[in-house]
Design a protein around this motif. Structure first.
Motif, mmCIF file in Angstrom:
data_model
loop_
_atom_site.group_PDB
_atom_site.id
_atom_site.type_symbol
_atom_site.label_atom_id
_atom_site.label_comp_id
_atom_site.label_asym_id
_atom_site.label_seq_id
_atom_site.Cartn_x
_atom_site.Cartn_y
_atom_site.Cartn_z
ATOM 1 N N ASN B 36 0.812 -1.223 0.000
ATOM 2 C CA ASN B 36 0.000 0.000 0.000
ATOM 3 C C ASN B 36 0.840 1.264 0.000
ATOM 4 O OD1 ASN B 36 -2.040 -1.772 0.190
ATOM 5 N ND2 ASN B 36 -3.052 -0.791 1.927
ATOM 6 N N LEU B 39 1.097 3.614 -2.855
ATOM 7 C CA LEU B 39 0.113 4.667 -3.153
ATOM 8 C C LEU B 39 0.718 6.052 -2.969
ATOM 9 C CD1 LEU B 39 -2.982 3.040 -1.446
ATOM 10 C CD2 LEU B 39 -2.820 3.637 -3.860
ATOM 11 N N HIS B 122 -14.044 -3.030 3.816
ATOM 12 C CA HIS B 122 -12.830 -2.796 3.052
ATOM 13 C C HIS B 122 -12.764 -3.739 1.852
ATOM 14 C CE1 HIS B 122 -8.630 -1.964 2.271
ATOM 15 N NE2 HIS B 122 -8.284 -3.228 2.510
ATOM 16 N N ASP B 125 -15.429 -3.133 -0.843
ATOM 17 C CA ASP B 125 -15.165 -1.923 -1.638
ATOM 18 C C ASP B 125 -14.032 -2.119 -2.630
ATOM 19 O OD1 ASP B 125 -17.159 -0.555 -0.615
ATOM 20 O OD2 ASP B 125 -15.973 0.880 0.548
ATOM 21 N N PHE B 126 -12.987 -2.742 -2.235
ATOM 22 C CA PHE B 126 -11.824 -2.844 -3.113
ATOM 23 C C PHE B 126 -11.642 -4.231 -3.693
ATOM 24 C CE2 PHE B 126 -10.838 0.702 -0.249
ATOM 25 C CZ PHE B 126 -10.722 1.702 -1.196
ATOM 26 N N TYR B 130 -12.655 -5.197 -7.445
ATOM 27 C CA TYR B 130 -11.491 -5.453 -8.275
ATOM 28 C C TYR B 130 -11.625 -6.802 -8.963
ATOM 29 C CZ TYR B 130 -6.528 -5.601 -9.588
ATOM 30 O OH TYR B 130 -5.354 -5.665 -10.285
ATOM 31 N N GLU B 182 -9.586 3.953 -7.934
ATOM 32 C CA GLU B 182 -10.624 3.570 -6.963
ATOM 33 C C GLU B 182 -10.281 4.116 -5.581
ATOM 34 O OE1 GLU B 182 -13.511 0.984 -7.110
ATOM 35 O OE2 GLU B 182 -13.431 2.259 -8.915
ATOM 36 N N CYS B 183 -9.027 3.950 -5.215
ATOM 37 C CA CYS B 183 -8.600 4.429 -3.892
ATOM 38 C C CYS B 183 -8.750 5.934 -3.796
ATOM 39 C CB CYS B 183 -7.126 4.064 -3.637
ATOM 40 S SG CYS B 183 -6.865 2.298 -3.543
ATOM 41 N N LYS B 184 -8.265 6.574 -4.826
ATOM 42 C CA LYS B 184 -8.306 8.032 -4.831
ATOM 43 C C LYS B 184 -9.720 8.541 -4.663
ATOM 44 C CE LYS B 184 -5.993 11.384 -7.299
ATOM 45 N NZ LYS B 184 -5.267 11.947 -8.427
ATOM 46 N N PHE B 187 -11.091 7.812 -1.115
ATOM 47 C CA PHE B 187 -10.544 8.633 -0.028
ATOM 48 C C PHE B 187 -10.707 10.123 -0.263
ATOM 49 C CE2 PHE B 187 -7.885 4.683 0.661
ATOM 50 C CZ PHE B 187 -8.720 4.226 1.662
ATOM 51 N N TYR B 196 -11.683 4.789 8.171
ATOM 52 C CA TYR B 196 -10.416 4.065 8.114
ATOM 53 C C TYR B 196 -9.514 4.401 9.296
ATOM 54 C CZ TYR B 196 -10.767 1.371 3.852
ATOM 55 O OH TYR B 196 -11.108 0.420 2.956
ATOM 56 N N PRO B 248 -4.991 6.973 3.631
ATOM 57 C CA PRO B 248 -6.205 7.718 3.284
ATOM 58 C C PRO B 248 -6.096 9.204 3.628
ATOM 59 C CG PRO B 248 -6.618 6.155 5.079
ATOM 60 C CD PRO B 248 -5.274 5.844 4.527
#
Lengths: 658, 254, 255
Positions: B36, B39, B122, B125-126, B130, B182-184, B187, B196, B248
């Motif tokens: 991670n 990121l 979590h 969502d991811f 994915y 997706e993360c961007k 968050f 989080y 995040p």
């Protein structure tokens, strides 16, 4: 009745060995059909029950506590004697035997004591094999400390918790047999009568303390391992539940009670702090190894002990008894403390205390030795104290903590205040060499019997005796009786003798409830204790004893008119338990005074003010070299039977520790 | 094989499994965190997205991940079962309690349940998206190998199994699912960041007891090493969740 | 020494094991700071007897901190507020005038209440009976000094053997777990050569009995050790875990 102690013939050294090879045996198949009842689960009871079960007997064990592990043997602190001579300081079986007889002021039976000294070595082996964690040297060998009344180091110990460790060893052996189904355990049960059929003990009546049910239990033999009766004084170092009931019921059924007036007053206990006091706490005798006992030279000195300079302190034991100093036997040390306090030199608020001071040994004995070990040159006083403290902590840490807990004072900084307190009773049920009482089939072991300590017990010998009786004596001697009982079938408990005994127990209980008086059981117990302490305590005299007997009789009458027992019989009722026990103490107390009155001499724990010489006890061997075995007659009347003590191996001498 | 069942169904056996799975999950946390941390790269997610692709397709990693999923489930199930049994061991509770232990140690069940809920959120969502969502965004990266210059363009409508990584004429072309995006997007929402951060705080408490407790259960308690284990456990339980939580927060502000 | 104190006591009263039980509130006056906690209860009981009420049943015997019989849960802590002290050794100087003191029995499935503050701890005896011993019959021994035990090992074994079996560990544990008690015995015998021959059997059997008795499991909170009047260390629990797993994975017992 002529008392026959059944002492084996032959020279002292070989009596026990010869006895063991000649005593009749019971074959394993028959053992399974023989039932033995053991009352009490202390050192004597647990070790006897475990050993007998291992041999194959069917055993039932009873104790009033919630677990056999709680028995008061657990509170013994200092250690256990054994003639191992591991220290190479001249110890031997004979010397332990001799010290014990002399320490007992020549009022114990030679053959029993010699046997005790002989088996003492086996006890240590047995306990170590069980995993008892005795103190060790770095090399892994067992360590010893010294104790009062001896000049060798023969005491084995586990910090200040030796009794606990030994009892847990015996308890684990007992639990093992319980787990294997060889022993049936009855915890929270109290024995309330012995059942005698055709002159032989055949069982007991016990009360389940949780439900209140009365139960009948048959046994081919009954072993009373129920400890001493020090609680007759109300305040003692005994546990709150310690009582004479089992022994007393046996006494009333025909077992003679021997030397009841021989009570041991222990010199080093924490003094009484007020009327609320429920019990007294011992500070182990082993502390006298490292502490010096003193009072101020000036009567009524109110200075803080640390402010009293060395030259103004009277180390009276060292002064009076230079050979043994602080390690004189308990009776001598107790009387010396009482003498100082009565003369006005006592310390503390009550003035009924003397100092037990560790400072000089902390600094000199331990501090300097540690400093030398660590190679510290010219250590400061603070450093010495700190180093010494570490050592003392390891030896007696729990005792120091306990003292601090109770008094709120730190004994590392301020000398302990101590005063004598009732601790042990040398008297008990009369037994022969086999440990059998005058009722065939009824045995008494450990503190419950009278046999080994004469008029005064040496420190660290109670544990020795309890375990000797249980592990190594009874397993042999019981064979002498049971071998002739193999044809006796288990007697059904609806036998009239069982019914009769249960009926009597029930009626006593009903009577206690029916009084509905206005005073609690403790009220009577405290009053009895005060009479006993004042008139049958550390010093006794004829006038006091006569009046004590009257007072006890009056108190007993009042008890049966005025006591209040709340609750009912069919429930968990601690007040009822106490009431029954105090009722028995009220009879025993009288017998103790009767015995003390009869014994017109001073010996060991029995000090008659009329018989002394320069403050030392004056024994009368011509007239009183006997065991006084009292036979119960109706309505608290007793017959005196005498067992003459014969000394073939020891020259009786004036006991001197000077 | 009876003994295996008796061993692991004993209270100690269950604790052993809880400890082993717990400590294994600690190692997972480290790996997960290291991934991670990519990121934080300012490469438009190239490293992160290729890493995500690697982690979801490498056969070895896939095998380990089965162990991982079963550890999470096993750890959670055992923990909750033990908590239930432990509750039953005291049917009547005390009126007044002044327990002489650390708060986290007494509330591992509650903390663990919160973490489990967090994992569900979590992963749905991811992880779930994915793996399963059609129309998951893709991104194409063109990296000039000489200069290191990266240019990107979003792609969509590709089949969910697509992955391209080749070099031609000094340019590396990568087409990968854009988990970075997706993360961007996730968050950018404050409540999500807060969720989080709180979850990581919960994790920190859970670890502060769990890490050293795992060693104790394994029987690893020694005068010489236990203080080190405790110290390391404390540092671990603070640093790892802190680093996780930083992502995040960083993405929210950047 | 300060003066006497007046206190309010909230004590759990329960007639027998089937009764539901409830708290009762009592006032005690002129309590000396030198009294022990149990002596304060003696005073209260005398007061109740004189009023014709049933005195409070509580377990106690030696009153010097070694028999392990006393068992009161005082203000949320087994044996009260001090460290390394049993109820009988707790003195009233640890309280203040006007305090309210809540006294409850040990609470655990495996320790059912018998009456008021008295509980049944025979489960502990059954655990010991299942393996807390060295199988040596009387007389089956060699000279004590033939077994060498280094001082450190002997001291460590002693520190475990010091357990008084009071059950404060169970009472303190939020899971009512008996691990500290059981581990103290397993650990003591595991430290000593005498315990070696049956160490595997012992660990397996004692843990099995512990589970059967209905104690909770250990979550390593450490409350047991913090409340243990003999301050028995958690290291013993770790040693027990080692003993148990070692036994389970290597013993010949396939059941």
């Amino acid at each position: 009745m002529k008392l026959d102690a059944k002492i084996p013939e032959g020279p002292l050294e070989s009596k026990w060995t010869k006895y063991r090879s000649k005593v009749p045996l019971v074959n394993p198949a028959n053992k399974r059909n023989l039932e033995v009842i053991v009352v009490g689960s202390g050192l004597a009871g647990s070790s006897a029950a475990a050993s007998l079960a291992e041999m194959g007997y069917k055993v039932k064990v009873f104790c009033f506590q919630d677990s056999p592990r709680r028995a008061h043997s657990i509170a013994a602190q200092g250690g256990i004697n054994a003639a191992k001579n591991y220290q190479n300081d001249g110890d031997s079986v004979y010397r332990l035997f001799y010290d014990t007889i002399k320490g007992g002021d020549y009022r114990a039976r030679e053959a029993n004591v010699y046997r005790l000294a002989e088996v003492s070595v086996n006890i240590i082996d047995q306990c170590v094999a069980q995993g008892v964690p005795f103190a060790r040297e770095y090399g892994g060998l067992l360590k010893n400390r010294s104790f009062g009344g001896t000049q060798v180091k023969r005491t084995f110990y586990a910090a200040g918790q030796t009794g606990q460790q030994l009892l847990l060893g015996a308890y684990s052996a007992l639990q093992r047999q319980i787990g294997m189904g060889n022993v049936q355990m009855f915890a929270r049960h109290e024995m309330l009568d012995v059942v005698v059929i055709d002159g032989k003990a055949r069982g007991i009546i016990a009360r389940d303390l949780v439900t209140g049910n009365l139960e009948r239990h048959f046994g081919h033999a009954v072993l009373l391992c129920t400890g001493g009766y020090g609680n007759v004084f109300y305040l003692s170092t005994n546990a709150m539940g310690s009582n004479v009931t089992a022994a007393w019921k046996a006494h009333r059924k025909g077992a003679f009670f021997a030397n009841p007036c021989f009570t041991q007053i222990h010199p080093t206990c924490i003094p009484v702090s007020g009327d609320h006091q429920s019990k007294l706490t011992l500070m182990s005798e082993s502390l006298r190894n490292d502490g010096r006992i003193w009072v101020p030279k000036k009567a009524g000195d109110t200075r803080h002990p640390n402010d009293i300079p060395e030259e103004e302190r009277d180390y009276y034991l060292e002064r009076r008894y230079p050979a043994f100093g602080n390690l004189v036997p308990r009776d001598v040390a107790s009387r010396a403390a009482k003498e100082r306090c009565d003369a006005g030199f006592g310390v503390g608020n009550s003035k009924q205390a003397v100092y037990l001071d560790f400072k000089s040994n902390l600094i000199n004995k331990y501090g300097r030795a540690e400093a030398a070990k660590l190679g510290i040159q010219n250590p400061s006083m603070e450093k010495l104290i700190a180093l010494g403290k570490e050592v003392v902590k390891e030896e007696y840490g729990n005792l120091f903590d306990m003292y601090k807990q109770i008094t709120g004072e730190d004994p590392y900084e301020v000398p302990m205040r101590i005063y004598p307190a009732v601790h042990y009773t040398m008297g008990g049920l009369w037994v022969d060499y086999n440990l059998m009482t005058t009722i065939p089939g009824l045995y008494a072991l450990g503190e419950a019997n009278f046999s080994d300590h004469g008029a005064n017990r040496l420190g660290a010998s109670a544990l020795m005796q309890g375990l000797a009786d249980g592990y190594f004596v009874i397993p042999y001697t019981i064979g002498a009786y049971l071998s002739s009982e193999i044809k006796t079938k288990a007697i059904p408990t609806d036998h009239p003798a069982f019914e009769e005994a249960e009926k009597n127990v029930k009626s006593t209980i009903n009577q206690l409830f029916s009084i509905k008086g206005s005073k609690s059981v403790d009220y009577f117990h405290k009053r009895l204790g005060k009479i006993m302490w004042d008139k049958c305590g550390m010093a006794r005299n004829e006038k006091g004893l006569i009046s004590a007997i009257d007072e006890i009789r009056a108190l007993r009458a009042e008890f049966w008119k005025e006591v209040r027992v709340p609750g009912s019989a069919d429930e968990f009722n601690p007040e009822l338990e106490k009431a029954g026990r105090v009722a028995d103490f009220l009879e025993l107390g009288e017998l103790m005074c009767v015995d003390a009155l009869d014994r017109k001499e001073s010996c060991g724990g029995h000090f008659r003010e009329e018989y002394e010489e320069d403050g030392e006890a004056l024994r009368d061997d011509d007239n009183y070299k006997y065991v006084a075995a009292w036979e119960y007659k109706e309505n608290t009347q007793w017959n005196l039977n005498k067992e003459d003590l014969v000394y073939e191996n020891i020259t009786i001498a004036k006991r001197s520790y000077k | 094989m009876n003994w295996v069942i008796t061993t692991f169904s004993s209270s100690l056996g269950k604790k052993l499994l809880t400890a082993l799975t717990g400590l294994f999950l600690c190692t997972f946390l480290v790996v997960h965190l290291l991934g991670n941390l990519q990121l934080f790269y300012s490469d438009e997610g190239l490293a992160f997205n290729t890493y995500a692709r690697f982690m979801t397709t490498n056969p070895l990693i896939k095998t380990v991940s089965i162990l991982l999923y079963s550890s999470i489930l096993g750890h959670a199930f055992l923990g909750l079962y033990l908590a239930y049994k432990n509750k039953k061991a005291r049917p009547v509770s005390y009126a007044s309690v002044n327990n002489q232990s650390v708060w986290a140690s007494r509330n591992m069940g509650v903390l663990g349940t919160m973490i489990l809920l967090f994992i569900v959120v979590h992963m749905s969502d991811f992880w779930y998206e994915y793996h399963n969502e059609d129309g998951f965004p893709f991104k194409e990266y063109k990296v000039e190998l000489l200069t290191g210059k990266v240019s990107t363009s979003a792609k969509s409508g590709l089949d969910k199994g697509v992955y391209v990584d080749y070099v031609q004429d000094g340019v590396r072309t990568v087409i990968a699912k854009d988990l970075f995006l997706e993360c961007k997007e996730a968050f950018e929402q404050l409540w999500y960041v807060v969720l989080y951060v709180i979850s990581m705080a919960v994790l920190a408490f859970h670890l502060s007891h769990g890490f050293q407790s795992g060693f104790q259960t394994l029987g690893l308690n020694h005068k010489k090493y236990t203080s080190a284990i405790k110290w390391f456990g404390l540092v671990f339980s603070i640093l790892i969740p802190l680093a996780f939580a930083a992502i995040p927060v960083y993405m929210y502000f950047s | 020494m300060s003066g006497t104190m007046n206190l309010t006591l909230k004590v759990w009263r329960q007639k027998n094991k089937n009764d539901k039980g409830a708290f009762a509130t009592y006032q005690v006056k002129d309590i000396s700071p030198d009294m022990s906690f149990l002596e304060m209860f003696d005073v209260l009981n005398e007061q109740l007897i004189s009023k014709g009420e049933t005195p409070i049943a509580f377990d106690h015997d030696c009153r010097e901190g070694i028999c392990g019989m006393c068992s009161m849960y005082i203000n949320g802590r087994p044996h009260g507020p001090l460290k390394g002290v049993t109820t009988c050794q707790l003195h009233m100087r640890s309280f203040h005038d006007g305090d309210t003191i809540v006294v409850e029995p040990w609470r655990a499935q495996a320790f059912p209440v018998i009456k008021d503050l008295v509980v049944d701890r025979s489960s502990f005896d059954r655990i010991i009976a299942s393996g807390g011993f060295v199988s040596v019959n009387t007389g089956n021994t060699k000279d004590a000094n033939n077994i060498l035990i280094g001082k450190e090992d002997a001291d460590e074994a002693f520190s475990a053997a010091a357990c008084i079996g009071c059950g404060a560990c169970v009472a303190a544990c939020k899971n009512a777990s008996a691990m500290l008690f059981v581990s103290a015995k397993i650990s003591q015998l595991a430290m000593l050569p005498q315990g070696d021959p049956e160490r595997k059997r012992r660990a397996e059997n004692m843990v099995e009995t512990m589970d059967e008795e209905g104690f909770g499991s250990c979550t390593n909170t450490g409350a047991c050790s913090a409340e243990c009047p003999k301050e028995i260390s958690l290291e013993h629990i770790a040693r027990m875990n080692r003993e148990y797993f070692g036994a389970k994975f290597t013993s010949q017992n396939v059941k």
